[in-house]
Design a protein around this motif. Structure first.
Motif, PDB file in Angstrom:
ATOM      1  N   THR A 163      14.123 -11.423  38.315  1.00 29.25           N
ATOM      2  CA  THR A 163      13.968  -9.972  38.221  1.00 29.25           C
ATOM      3  C   THR A 163      15.279  -9.356  37.734  1.00 29.25           C
ATOM      4  O   THR A 163      16.360  -9.765  38.185  1.00 29.25           O
ATOM      5  N   PRO A 164      15.223  -8.378  36.838  1.00 33.35           N
ATOM      6  CA  PRO A 164      16.435  -7.781  36.272  1.00 33.35           C
ATOM      7  C   PRO A 164      17.171  -6.915  37.289  1.00 33.35           C
ATOM      8  O   PRO A 164      16.637  -6.623  38.377  1.00 33.35           O
ATOM      9  N   PRO A 165      18.393  -6.461  36.989  1.00 31.53           N
ATOM     10  CA  PRO A 165      19.192  -5.647  37.916  1.00 31.53           C
ATOM     11  C   PRO A 165      18.479  -4.371  38.348  1.00 31.53           C
ATOM     12  O   PRO A 165      17.687  -3.797  37.588  1.00 31.53           O
ATOM     13  N   SER A 166      18.819  -3.912  39.541  1.00 35.80           N
ATOM     14  CA  SER A 166      18.128  -2.770  40.149  1.00 35.80           C
ATOM     15  C   SER A 166      18.288  -1.484  39.365  1.00 35.80           C
ATOM     16  O   SER A 166      17.360  -0.672  39.277  1.00 35.80           O
ATOM     17  N   TYR A 167      19.478  -1.257  38.780  1.00 36.42           N
ATOM     18  CA  TYR A 167      19.753   0.004  38.102  1.00 36.42           C
ATOM     19  C   TYR A 167      19.594  -0.092  36.590  1.00 36.42           C
ATOM     20  O   TYR A 167      20.084   0.755  35.844  1.00 36.42           O
ATOM     21  N   GLY A 168      18.929  -1.132  36.142  1.00 35.02           N
ATOM     22  CA  GLY A 168      18.531  -1.242  34.748  1.00 35.02           C
ATOM     23  C   GLY A 168      19.671  -1.260  33.750  1.00 35.02           C
ATOM     24  O   GLY A 168      20.728  -1.858  33.986  1.00 35.02           O
ATOM     25  N   LYS A 169      19.449  -0.553  32.624  1.00 35.22           N
ATOM     26  CA  LYS A 169      20.392  -0.609  31.501  1.00 35.22           C
ATOM     27  C   LYS A 169      21.775  -0.092  31.867  1.00 35.22           C
ATOM     28  O   LYS A 169      22.785  -0.591  31.371  1.00 35.22           O
ATOM     29  N   LYS A 170      21.830   0.930  32.715  1.00 36.92           N
ATOM     30  CA  LYS A 170      23.131   1.497  33.084  1.00 36.92           C
ATOM     31  C   LYS A 170      24.003   0.427  33.762  1.00 36.92           C
ATOM     32  O   LYS A 170      25.186   0.263  33.426  1.00 36.92           O
ATOM     33  N   GLN A 171      23.434  -0.302  34.697  1.00 34.25           N
ATOM     34  CA  GLN A 171      24.177  -1.362  35.387  1.00 34.25           C
ATOM     35  C   GLN A 171      24.577  -2.459  34.415  1.00 34.25           C
ATOM     36  O   GLN A 171      25.712  -2.955  34.451  1.00 34.25           O
ATOM     37  N   ILE A 172      23.670  -2.841  33.532  1.00 35.42           N
ATOM     38  CA  ILE A 172      23.935  -3.916  32.571  1.00 35.42           C
ATOM     39  C   ILE A 172      25.028  -3.507  31.599  1.00 35.42           C
ATOM     40  O   ILE A 172      25.958  -4.273  31.320  1.00 35.42           O
ATOM     41  N   ASN A 173      24.951  -2.281  31.081  1.00 36.25           N
ATOM     42  CA  ASN A 173      25.933  -1.821  30.093  1.00 36.25           C
ATOM     43  C   ASN A 173      27.333  -1.732  30.685  1.00 36.25           C
ATOM     44  O   ASN A 173      28.317  -2.117  30.040  1.00 36.25           O
ATOM     45  N   ILE A 174      27.442  -1.222  31.905  1.00 40.17           N
ATOM     46  CA  ILE A 174      28.750  -1.154  32.571  1.00 40.17           C
ATOM     47  C   ILE A 174      29.320  -2.560  32.764  1.00 40.17           C
ATOM     48  O   ILE A 174      30.507  -2.807  32.531  1.00 40.17           O
ATOM     49  N   ALA A 175      28.449  -3.485  33.169  1.00 32.67           N
ATOM     50  CA  ALA A 175      28.890  -4.862  33.399  1.00 32.67           C
ATOM     51  C   ALA A 175      29.352  -5.520  32.104  1.00 32.67           C
ATOM     52  O   ALA A 175      30.350  -6.260  32.094  1.00 32.67           O
ATOM     53  N   VAL A 176      28.647  -5.272  31.003  1.00 32.13           N
ATOM     54  CA  VAL A 176      29.035  -5.863  29.723  1.00 32.13           C
ATOM     55  C   VAL A 176      30.396  -5.347  29.272  1.00 32.13           C
ATOM     56  O   VAL A 176      31.244  -6.112  28.780  1.00 32.13           O
ATOM     57  N   ILE A 177      30.627  -4.042  29.444  1.00 27.08           N
ATOM     58  CA  ILE A 177      31.932  -3.468  29.074  1.00 27.08           C
ATOM     59  C   ILE A 177      33.036  -4.102  29.916  1.00 27.08           C
ATOM     60  O   ILE A 177      34.094  -4.494  29.399  1.00 27.08           O
ATOM     61  N   MET A 178      32.805  -4.220  31.235  1.00 33.96           N
ATOM     62  CA  MET A 178      33.776  -4.882  32.115  1.00 33.96           C
ATOM     63  C   MET A 178      34.025  -6.316  31.668  1.00 33.96           C
ATOM     64  O   MET A 178      35.173  -6.786  31.620  1.00 33.96           O
ATOM     65  N   PHE A 179      32.951  -7.014  31.334  1.00 38.75           N
ATOM     66  CA  PHE A 179      33.042  -8.416  30.922  1.00 38.75           C
ATOM     67  C   PHE A 179      33.925  -8.558  29.681  1.00 38.75           C
ATOM     68  O   PHE A 179      34.837  -9.395  29.646  1.00 38.75           O
ATOM     69  N   LEU A 180      33.680  -7.737  28.678  1.00 36.37           N
ATOM     70  CA  LEU A 180      34.429  -7.833  27.422  1.00 36.37           C
ATOM     71  C   LEU A 180      35.897  -7.467  27.622  1.00 36.37           C
ATOM     72  O   LEU A 180      36.786  -8.103  27.052  1.00 36.37           O
ATOM     73  N   LEU A 181      36.158  -6.456  28.446  1.00 39.20           N
ATOM     74  CA  LEU A 181      37.546  -6.064  28.718  1.00 39.20           C
ATOM     75  C   LEU A 181      38.295  -7.182  29.436  1.00 39.20           C
ATOM     76  O   LEU A 181      39.452  -7.480  29.110  1.00 39.20           O
ATOM     77  N   CYS A 182      37.636  -7.797  30.413  1.00 36.25           N
ATOM     78  CA  CYS A 182      38.284  -8.890  31.157  1.00 36.25           C
ATOM     79  C   CYS A 182      38.500 -10.123  30.283  1.00 36.25           C
ATOM     80  O   CYS A 182      39.529 -10.804  30.402  1.00 36.25           O
ATOM     81  N   GLU A 183      37.554 -10.408  29.402  1.00 33.03           N
ATOM     82  CA  GLU A 183      37.720 -11.541  28.483  1.00 33.03           C
ATOM     83  C   GLU A 183      38.893 -11.283  27.538  1.00 33.03           C
ATOM     84  O   GLU A 183      39.706 -12.184  27.268  1.00 33.03           O
ATOM     85  N   ALA A 184      38.992 -10.053  27.031  1.00 37.37           N
ATOM     86  CA  ALA A 184      40.111  -9.708  26.142  1.00 37.37           C
ATOM     87  C   ALA A 184      41.434  -9.785  26.892  1.00 37.37           C
ATOM     88  O   ALA A 184      42.448 -10.269  26.351  1.00 37.37           O
ATOM     89  N   GLY A 185      41.436  -9.324  28.152  1.00 43.04           N
ATOM     90  CA  GLY A 185      42.655  -9.392  28.951  1.00 43.04           C
ATOM     91  C   GLY A 185      43.065 -10.819  29.241  1.00 43.04           C
ATOM     92  O   GLY A 185      44.250 -11.173  29.132  1.00 43.04           O
ATOM     93  N   ASN A 186      42.112 -11.653  29.601  1.00 45.53           N
ATOM     94  CA  ASN A 186      42.392 -13.058  29.888  1.00 45.53           C
ATOM     95  C   ASN A 186      42.976 -13.760  28.662  1.00 45.53           C
ATOM     96  O   ASN A 186      43.960 -14.501  28.760  1.00 45.53           O
ATOM     97  N   PHE A 187      42.384 -13.505  27.503  1.00 46.71           N
ATOM     98  CA  PHE A 187      42.884 -14.105  26.256  1.00 46.71           C
ATOM     99  C   PHE A 187      44.299 -13.621  25.955  1.00 46.71           C
ATOM    100  O   PHE A 187      45.174 -14.410  25.563  1.00 46.71           O
ATOM    101  N   SER A 188      44.552 -12.335  26.151  1.00 46.05           N
ATOM    102  CA  SER A 188      45.873 -11.762  25.863  1.00 46.05           C
ATOM    103  C   SER A 188      46.946 -12.384  26.747  1.00 46.05           C
ATOM    104  O   SER A 188      48.058 -12.665  26.282  1.00 46.05           O
ATOM    105  N   ILE A 189      46.617 -12.608  28.013  1.00 46.99           N
ATOM    106  CA  ILE A 189      47.592 -13.215  28.930  1.00 46.99           C
ATOM    107  C   ILE A 189      47.871 -14.661  28.523  1.00 46.99           C
ATOM    108  O   ILE A 189      49.028 -15.115  28.543  1.00 46.99           O
ATOM    109  N   HIS A 190      46.830 -15.394  28.136  1.00 43.65           N
ATOM    110  CA  HIS A 190      47.034 -16.780  27.712  1.00 43.65           C
ATOM    111  C   HIS A 190      47.920 -16.859  26.478  1.00 43.65           C
ATOM    112  O   HIS A 190      48.775 -17.752  26.368  1.00 43.65           O
ATOM    113  N   VAL A 191      47.743 -15.922  25.550  1.00 42.53           N
ATOM    114  CA  VAL A 191      48.594 -15.895  24.356  1.00 42.53           C
ATOM    115  C   VAL A 191      50.033 -15.570  24.740  1.00 42.53           C
ATOM    116  O   VAL A 191      50.978 -16.202  24.246  1.00 42.53           O
ATOM    117  N   ALA A 192      50.211 -14.610  25.635  1.00 38.25           N
ATOM    118  CA  ALA A 192      51.561 -14.236  26.072  1.00 38.25           C
ATOM    119  C   ALA A 192      52.260 -15.403  26.773  1.00 38.25           C
ATOM    120  O   ALA A 192      53.452 -15.653  26.549  1.00 38.25           O
TER     121      ALA A 192
END
Length: 286
Positions: A163-192
């Protein structure tokens, strides 16, 4: 042995006498219960007199870290697809090769695959390993952890009854933005961190923030790569709203906190001028 000999040179001498104990298998210590000496340490700079007793321990068969990471990260990438494409032996013949009606399932597969593809790319092109090998026996334990959890997560996320998340697209979209920001941050730290060891230098240095905003987390924590990594899995948990993903995230947090504390203590021990504001993994808290 000459007073100006390095530990690496001593390892090589030992290897000539005992060929089956190659340098990566050797742990050389000043005290049987102490820490292993680093390759670059020089004998005359160690707390010894005109004579010194060095203790040898066989670390067992070793495997390179690059190979370790490639094996660990390739497994989850392909294991996830077995469940995503609903192979007949997973959910039964009635559900074989059917697609999920929920878009979040496709998005979760993309994010999961992106995460491990990024890790594989970093392993080959970014990471520089201060310790070149790990005991071969550990590869089985590590693979069981990464591969097993990948199968567990994928089974529930791609299950016909998911079953999909309780709050639908809003919950999914917020999570995707968080995911991409954290992935970019993780990559940036590894490069540094990689830039600190240019030209093959193994000398430990204090990492500092750069012009990249994602590295500014270095102002507050010693291991922001772990902070971003935990953030990645928290966002994936929110995106999928799946209990096994949450349990995996919790275990990741516990393990990475242990690693971060250990590295933080090493920094404090080696650098008297280490920034006092920094915490191991969570700013101002932990």
């Amino acid at each position: 042995v000459e007073p100006n000999a390095t530990i690496r040179e001593i390892r090589l001498m030992f290897h000539k006498l005992y060929p089956w104990w190659y340098p990566a298998r050797q742990s050389i210590k000043l005290d049987p219960k102490g820490k292993s000496l680093r390759d670059e340490e020089i004998l005359q700079h160690l707390p010894v007199g005109t004579t010194a007793t060095l203790y040898f321990k066989d670390l067992g068969p070793q495997i390179g870290w690059t190979t370790v990471f490639l094996i660990e990260y390739t497994g989850p990438l392909f294991i996830y697809f077995l469940f995503y494409f609903r192979m007949p032996f997973v959910y039964g013949l009635d559900e074989r090769f059917t697609s999920s009606p929920h878009p979040v399932v496709n998005l979760a597969c993309i994010c999961h695959s992106f995460h491990y593809i990024k890790r594989l790319i970093e392993t080959v092109f970014v990471h520089r390993f201060s310790h070149g090998t790990m005991p071969l026996r550990n590869i089985v334990k590590n693979c069981l952890y990464y591969w097993g959890f990948a199968a567990w997560l994928a089974y529930y996320i791609n299950h016909p009854l998911y079953t999909p998340p309780s709050y639908g697209k809003k919950q999914i979209n917020i999570a995707v933005i968080m995911f991409l920001l954290c992935e970019a941050g993780n990559f940036s730290i590894h490069v540094a961190l990689s830039d600190l060891q240019r030209n093959g230098s193994k000398t430990r240095k204090i990492p500092y923030p750069t012009k990249n905003p994602f590295t500014w987390l270095f102002f507050f924590v010693s291991c922001p790569n772990y902070t971003y990594e935990v953030g990645t899995w928290i966002s994936f948990t929110i995106m999928t709203q799946c209990v096994p993903v949450g349990l995996f995230t919790l275990l990741c947090f516990i393990q990475m906190t242990i690693w971060a504390k250990d590295k933080h203590c090493t920094y404090l021990r080696e650098f008297k001028d280490y920034p006092s504001l920094r915490m191991p993994i969570i700013p101002f808290l932990l």
